[in-house]
Design a protein around this motif. Structure first.
Motif, PDB file in Angstrom:
ATOM      1  N   ASN A 112       0.821  -1.216   0.000  1.00 46.02           N
ATOM      2  CA  ASN A 112       0.000   0.000   0.000  1.00 46.02           C
ATOM      3  C   ASN A 112       0.853   1.262   0.000  1.00 46.02           C
ATOM      4  OD1 ASN A 112      -2.369  -1.465  -0.061  1.00 46.02           O
ATOM      5  ND2 ASN A 112      -2.653  -1.413   2.149  1.00 46.02           N
ATOM      6  N   LYS A 115       2.217   1.744  -3.490  1.00 51.04           N
ATOM      7  CA  LYS A 115       1.151   2.219  -4.383  1.00 51.04           C
ATOM      8  C   LYS A 115       0.885   3.709  -4.171  1.00 51.04           C
ATOM      9  CE  LYS A 115      -1.327  -2.117  -5.014  1.00 51.04           C
ATOM     10  NZ  LYS A 115      -2.558  -2.866  -4.724  1.00 51.04           N
ATOM     11  N   ARG A 116       0.900   4.164  -2.913  1.00 50.51           N
ATOM     12  CA  ARG A 116       0.695   5.589  -2.644  1.00 50.51           C
ATOM     13  C   ARG A 116       1.818   6.421  -3.249  1.00 50.51           C
ATOM     14  NH1 ARG A 116      -1.598   3.734   2.183  1.00 50.51           N
ATOM     15  NH2 ARG A 116       0.363   3.750   3.296  1.00 50.51           N
ATOM     16  N   TYR A 117       3.057   5.942  -3.121  1.00 54.64           N
ATOM     17  CA  TYR A 117       4.186   6.661  -3.725  1.00 54.64           C
ATOM     18  C   TYR A 117       4.055   6.689  -5.237  1.00 54.64           C
ATOM     19  CZ  TYR A 117       6.551   6.581   0.816  1.00 54.64           C
ATOM     20  OH  TYR A 117       6.886   6.751   2.123  1.00 54.64           O
ATOM     21  N   GLN A 118       3.634   5.578  -5.832  1.00 59.82           N
ATOM     22  CA  GLN A 118       3.447   5.538  -7.289  1.00 59.82           C
ATOM     23  C   GLN A 118       2.374   6.535  -7.724  1.00 59.82           C
ATOM     24  OE1 GLN A 118       2.554   1.377  -7.834  1.00 59.82           O
ATOM     25  NE2 GLN A 118       4.671   0.893  -8.432  1.00 59.82           N
ATOM     26  N   THR A 119       1.294   6.596  -6.956  1.00 55.99           N
ATOM     27  CA  THR A 119       0.224   7.541  -7.270  1.00 55.99           C
ATOM     28  C   THR A 119       0.727   8.972  -7.171  1.00 55.99           C
ATOM     29  OG1 THR A 119      -1.428   5.982  -6.458  1.00 55.99           O
ATOM     30  CG2 THR A 119      -2.105   8.274  -6.636  1.00 55.99           C
ATOM     31  N   ALA A 120       1.493   9.261  -6.138  1.00 56.15           N
ATOM     32  CA  ALA A 120       2.034  10.617  -5.961  1.00 56.15           C
ATOM     33  C   ALA A 120       2.987  10.975  -7.089  1.00 56.15           C
ATOM     34  CB  ALA A 120       2.728  10.733  -4.620  1.00 56.15           C
ATOM     35  N   LYS A 122       3.006   9.757 -10.185  1.00 52.55           N
ATOM     36  CA  LYS A 122       2.254   9.898 -11.436  1.00 52.55           C
ATOM     37  C   LYS A 122       1.509  11.229 -11.497  1.00 52.55           C
ATOM     38  CE  LYS A 122       1.529   5.009 -12.265  1.00 52.55           C
ATOM     39  NZ  LYS A 122       0.554   3.900 -12.308  1.00 52.55           N
ATOM     40  N   ALA A 123       1.127  11.769 -10.347  1.00 52.35           N
ATOM     41  CA  ALA A 123       0.376  13.022 -10.299  1.00 52.35           C
ATOM     42  C   ALA A 123       1.255  14.226 -10.592  1.00 52.35           C
ATOM     43  CB  ALA A 123      -0.308  13.186  -8.950  1.00 52.35           C
ATOM     44  N   GLN A 124       2.564  14.070 -10.485  1.00 50.49           N
ATOM     45  CA  GLN A 124       3.468  15.211 -10.692  1.00 50.49           C
ATOM     46  C   GLN A 124       3.510  15.593 -12.097  1.00 50.49           C
ATOM     47  OE1 GLN A 124       7.233  14.302  -8.948  1.00 50.49           O
ATOM     48  NE2 GLN A 124       6.514  14.654  -6.896  1.00 50.49           N
TER      49      GLN A 124
END
Length: 124
Positions: A112, A115-120, A122-124
């Motif tokens: 988890n 996944k949160r780091y990946q989401t962060a 990708k948002a950049q």
């Protein structure tokens, strides 16, 4: 970027793996005359090292405490059986279930986090 989270999780997973190995060994020797049940201790030692290192507010010392932490494997001498074996299969199976749940929880927690780091990212 990850701080010490991944290192702590890695070390904790190593400890839990060692605990599972020792429990497996105990269960395998439940009928071996003279076998002494072994246990693994790491939670208290690990916690004390991390607390002491975190009080210094030095990230390097925390990382060092994580990397240098180790577990203690010890045997218990008490035996209530005629064959001098002190393994209780019910107790060991309960420990195994608990350790397995801890291991699975920690794996899920790390997954988890990643996944949160990946989401962060990708948002950049």
């Amino acid at each position: 970027m990850f701080g010490n989270t991944i290192s702590m999780a890695h070390k904790s997973l190593d400890f839990l793996w060692k605990q599972q190995e020792i429990i497996d060994l105990n269960i395998a020797n439940v009928n071996t005359p003279g076998y002494k049940c072994q246990s693994v201790s790491f939670e208290d030692i690990y916690r004390k090292r991390l607390i002491a290192a975190s009080k210094t507010k030095d990230n390097g010392k925390v990382r060092q405490a994580i990397n240098e932490a180790d577990c203690l494997v010890y045997s218990r001498d008490n035996s209530g059986r005629v064959d001098e074996n002190n393994v209780n299969a019910d107790v060991e199976n309960t420990k195994m279930a608990r350790t397995t749940l801890h291991y699975q929880y920690l794996i899920q927690s790390v997954t988890n986090d990643v996944k949160r780091y990946q989401t962060a990212i990708k948002a950049q």
